[in-house]
Design a protein around this motif. Structure first.
Motif, PDB file in Angstrom:
ATOM      1  N   ALA A 125       0.819  -1.206   0.000  1.00  0.00           N
ATOM      2  CA  ALA A 125       0.000   0.000   0.000  1.00  0.00           C
ATOM      3  C   ALA A 125       0.855   1.259   0.000  1.00  0.00           C
ATOM      4  O   ALA A 125       0.424   2.315  -0.469  1.00  0.00           O
ATOM      5  N   MET A 126       2.089   1.142   0.509  1.00  0.00           N
ATOM      6  CA  MET A 126       3.006   2.281   0.544  1.00  0.00           C
ATOM      7  C   MET A 126       3.979   2.283  -0.630  1.00  0.00           C
ATOM      8  O   MET A 126       4.890   3.110  -0.685  1.00  0.00           O
ATOM      9  N   GLY A 127       3.792   1.337  -1.564  1.00  0.00           N
ATOM     10  CA  GLY A 127       4.562   1.361  -2.796  1.00  0.00           C
ATOM     11  C   GLY A 127       5.932   0.732  -2.746  1.00  0.00           C
ATOM     12  O   GLY A 127       6.757   0.960  -3.639  1.00  0.00           O
ATOM     13  N   THR A 128       6.201  -0.083  -1.728  1.00  0.00           N
ATOM     14  CA  THR A 128       7.517  -0.720  -1.638  1.00  0.00           C
ATOM     15  C   THR A 128       7.442  -2.164  -2.128  1.00  0.00           C
ATOM     16  O   THR A 128       6.380  -2.790  -2.049  1.00  0.00           O
ATOM     17  N   PRO A 129       8.524  -2.734  -2.668  1.00  0.00           N
ATOM     18  CA  PRO A 129       8.457  -4.087  -3.232  1.00  0.00           C
ATOM     19  C   PRO A 129       8.303  -5.179  -2.175  1.00  0.00           C
ATOM     20  O   PRO A 129       8.928  -5.136  -1.117  1.00  0.00           O
ATOM     21  N   VAL A 130       7.467  -6.155  -2.501  1.00  0.00           N
ATOM     22  CA  VAL A 130       7.225  -7.320  -1.652  1.00  0.00           C
ATOM     23  C   VAL A 130       7.360  -8.559  -2.529  1.00  0.00           C
ATOM     24  O   VAL A 130       6.881  -8.570  -3.668  1.00  0.00           O
ATOM     25  N   GLY A 131       8.028  -9.588  -2.022  1.00  0.00           N
ATOM     26  CA  GLY A 131       8.181 -10.799  -2.817  1.00  0.00           C
ATOM     27  C   GLY A 131       8.774 -11.933  -2.015  1.00  0.00           C
ATOM     28  O   GLY A 131       8.958 -11.826  -0.794  1.00  0.00           O
ATOM     29  N   THR A 132       9.084 -13.015  -2.686  1.00  0.00           N
ATOM     30  CA  THR A 132       9.652 -14.199  -2.042  1.00  0.00           C
ATOM     31  C   THR A 132      11.086 -13.924  -1.601  1.00  0.00           C
ATOM     32  O   THR A 132      11.863 -13.292  -2.314  1.00  0.00           O
TER      33      THR A 132
END
Length: 254
Positions: A125-132
């Motif tokens: 929601a704050m635009g930062t990358p999320v992933g494995t």
């Protein structure tokens, strides 16, 4: 907690998953799990305070009922639960959850708590990358390194809580304070005063809860024997879930 009267905080728990059978039979839903956590947090204050004097909880199944989201005018804060799902998947309910979380953050009034999957939803929601996480799973009770701000926030020199994740927030979003890290996951907790607090771990989990999840994921072929055995070895270690609950409550009272 202070002697002056403060009305209970209206906290909406956004349930992003259905618990495994053992947890479900005892607590119903993840809302019940967090109610149990917050009740213990309230009991641990000196002097103890009743949960009903501090929080007015409501539960919202955002996976199966897209109409369950509360109107922002009727709540003071949200807590986004953990989930077996990936926060970065494009399922319509996940996209809607990110949108709603952003709406809360942008409101300037409704505060946000994120736990594990919820921590990652806030990151998105704050635009930062999320992933494995290429470093793999982080499971069971894990000791965290706290920043100086983290020591103040949690009231601890060291923090240990349960973990159950393979996805991470890769970078700290702008405008938030880092509170904790581990060797496997650098962004373990994010904080912005009177706006948000998130943790990658699970303060709400207990030995029995994590033991059942580990067993089911091992039986399902999700966890290798070595990872499973390592998690089970630490599943009963002491942890600071109740201290995190107290910190959440203090955040809501800021």
């Amino acid at each position: 907690m202070g002697s002056e009267y403060i009305p209970p905080i209206r906290l909406a728990i956004l349930e992003a998953d259905t618990p495994v059978p053992g947890i479900q039979s005892k607590f119903g839903s993840y809302g019940g799990v967090f109610e149990y956590l917050f009740a213990r947090g309230c009991k641990s204050f000196k002097p103890p305070v009743p949960l009903s004097a501090v929080l007015k909880l409501s539960y919202h199944d955002v996976v199966h009922d897209p109409t369950s989201y509360p109107d922002l005018n009727t709540i003071d804060a949200i807590l986004i639960s953990g989930s077996k799902h990936n926060a970065f998947d494009q399922d319509p309910w996940i996209l809607e959850l990110v949108k709603y979380t952003r709406k809360c953050l942008d409101s300037g009034r409704v505060r946000v708590i994120g736990v594990c999957f919820g921590h990652q939803i806030v990151g998105l929601a704050m635009g930062t990358p999320v992933g494995t996480n290429l470093r793999g799973w982080e499971l069971s009770v894990v000791e965290h390194n706290l920043t100086e701000e983290g020591k103040k926030f949690f009231g601890l020199e060291k923090l240990s809580i349960h973990q159950m994740h393979r996805d991470i927030v890769h970078k700290l979003p702008p405008g938030v304070i880092a509170l904790a890290s581990t060797d496997i996951c650098p962004v373990q907790a994010m904080y912005a005063p009177r706006r948000l607090i998130t943790v990658q771990g699970h303060p709400e989990f207990t030995k029995d809860m994590v033991g059942e999840i580990l067993q089911r994921r091992y039986d399902g072929g999700i966890l290798s024997p070595d990872i499973y055995k390592d998690g089970m070895r630490r599943v009963g270690n002491e942890h600071d879930g109740v201290a995190v609950a107290r910190a959440f409550i203090r955040f809501l009272r800021e």
